[in-house]
Design an enzyme around this catalytic site. Structure first.
Site, PDB file in Angstrom:
ATOM      1  N   GLU A  56       0.814  -1.208   0.000  1.00 43.79           N
ATOM      2  CA  GLU A  56       0.000   0.000   0.000  1.00 43.79           C
ATOM      3  C   GLU A  56       0.854   1.268   0.000  1.00 43.79           C
ATOM      4  OE1 GLU A  56      -2.949   0.256  -0.737  1.00 43.79           O
ATOM      5  OE2 GLU A  56      -3.611  -1.825  -0.545  1.00 43.79           O
ATOM      6  N   TYR A 139      -6.259   6.987   3.442  1.00 39.92           N
ATOM      7  CA  TYR A 139      -6.445   5.896   2.488  1.00 39.92           C
ATOM      8  C   TYR A 139      -5.753   4.618   2.975  1.00 39.92           C
ATOM      9  CZ  TYR A 139      -5.321   2.534  -0.951  1.00 39.92           C
ATOM     10  OH  TYR A 139      -5.144   1.321  -1.548  1.00 39.92           O
ATOM     11  N   ASP A 157      -9.572   5.782  -2.641  1.00 35.70           N
ATOM     12  CA  ASP A 157      -8.422   6.287  -3.384  1.00 35.70           C
ATOM     13  C   ASP A 157      -8.943   6.972  -4.656  1.00 35.70           C
ATOM     14  OD1 ASP A 157      -9.269   4.167  -4.899  1.00 35.70           O
ATOM     15  OD2 ASP A 157      -7.261   3.633  -5.529  1.00 35.70           O
TER      16      ASP A 157
END
Length: 371
Positions: A56, A139, A157
């Site tokens: 991520e 996020y 996102d």
DNA sequence: GATGCGTGGCA
DNA sequence: TTGCCAAGCAT
């Protein structure tokens, strides 16, 4: 692929929106290095929080294709968070070189040390706890909570902003629209499989619900999509006008010592290319300098090379003139003399790899190994 | 809310 | 060639 006829609109033809999206995801999920497939997930396999976190962070503003090799490389070098925590910062910066947004690499390392240290090697499992980690924003906290820990978090996102703004035909320009998009998204997040739902909405945005020419006819939500119904999908989300990019100019000085070493410097830890290595150079200004040589790192028989190096950053373009010189005895100069044939071990950002290629094409061949 | 911060792929 | 923009965060 049952198509919902007009008669079934509002009748929930294939179950809830989330259920239909998950059904689509079960059939179309992309196979990604950090992903546990829906089938394996159903069998009880859980993704490793470390791998979820690492992917991520790498995926922030960066494409899946670009991230792939970096992710594999990091995981091979540092299989667990404590391994990454124990690494030297310089080694981490070197491994990150080319991926961009280098503050991510510094925060990544700081985060690994925090988790491996004061958190006892365990990642926080809630959004709130994750949000406190360096480099982890709204996020990423939501994504890790949902994917690694099955928390019903609203993972938003750029892809999801596009998908949701279209689904509800939200015409408010970004970023003002984010609150409304988030509220709408929350109404959709299911209690079961929230991680797969998050990945499914992102996959949908990355594949069918693309910025241009969305493939609405293949979309599992096409019959409930307000923008599709109004024929305005491609116009959403509305974005603010872009600022234009100025061009800055400067020079770089490739200085070798005749014994296979070149002079490099490390940039300050913060700001543009923070903590990365560079070929010494002038400052970068919009005004072209009349004479670069007073800013050279040392006196040497400087020769200006034909052509320039061009590179585009987020908010400006750069055009560099490259000077080259070789000296028998190393002069007094700030920086570090580095073997030219071991530049891959250095934290050289892409713009500096271009400078190397311009000054010494042979030396640049070593950069081709990766990717 | 606005700004600074990389890079590569693709139309 | 040029512009767009991709699984954002920190300040």
């Amino acid at each position: 692929m049952a198509r919902a006829g007009l008669a079934s609109v509002g009748q929930d033809p294939g179950g809830s929106p989330a259920g239909r999206l998950l059904d689509w995801y079960d059939r179309h999920a992309r196979d990604l290095p950090w992903r546990v497939s829906p089938l394996a997930r159903a069998r009880g396999r859980r993704p490793d929080p470390y791998g979820v976190w690492l992917s991520e962070i790498m995926l922030q503003q960066t494409t899946v294709k670009t991230v792939g090799p970096y992710f594999e490389d990091f995981l091979a070098r540092w299989p667990r968070v404590k391994d990454l925590a124990a690494a030297d910062t310089a080694e981490v910066m070197s491994a990150w070189a080319g991926l961009g947004y280098y503050s991510r690499a510094r925060n990544l390392h700081a985060c690994a040390r925090m988790v491996a240290g004061e958190l006892g090697g365990i990642f926080p499992q809630t959004e709130e706890g994750l949000l406190a980690l360096p480099g982890v924003g709204p996020y990423t906290a939501a994504a890790i909570a949902a994917i690694a820990f099955d928390e019903p978090a609203a993972v938003m996102d750029g892809n999801v902003e596009r998908v949701i703004s279209r689904l509800f035909a939200i015409t408010t320009p970004l970023p003002a629209a984010k609150a409304e998009i988030r509220d709408r998204l929350r109404t959709l997040v299911p209690d079961t499989r929230p991680g797969d739902f998050a990945q499914a909405t992102m996959d949908l945005g990355a594949t069918l619900c693309s910025p241009k020419k969305p493939a609405c006819s293949l979309c599992p939500w096409t019959d409930i999509c307000a923008a599709a119904a109004q024929g305005i999908a491609e116009t959403l989300p509305v974005k603010p006008p872009k600022k234009e990019k100025p061009t800055r100019h400067g020079a770089a000085f490739w200085l070798t010592d005749g014994k296979g070493h070149v002079l490099l410097r490390t940039r300050p830890p913060k700001g543009l290319l923070g903590g990365m290595d560079e070929v010494p150079g002038t400052e970068w200004r919009e005004q072209k300098a009349v004479d670069h040589l007073p800013h050279a790192p040392a006196e040497a028989p400087w020769e200006v090379l034909p052509g320039t190096v061009r590179h585009v950053f987020t908010h400006f373009a750069l055009e560099l003139v490259v000077y080259r010189a070789e000296v028998a005895d190393r002069p007094q100069a700030e920086g570090e003399w580095v073997p030219v044939d071991s530049l891959t071990a250095r934290a050289l950002p892409t713009v500096m790899r271009k400078v190397v290629a311009h000054a010494d094409p042979d030396a640049a061949k070593q950069f081709r190994r990766r990717k």
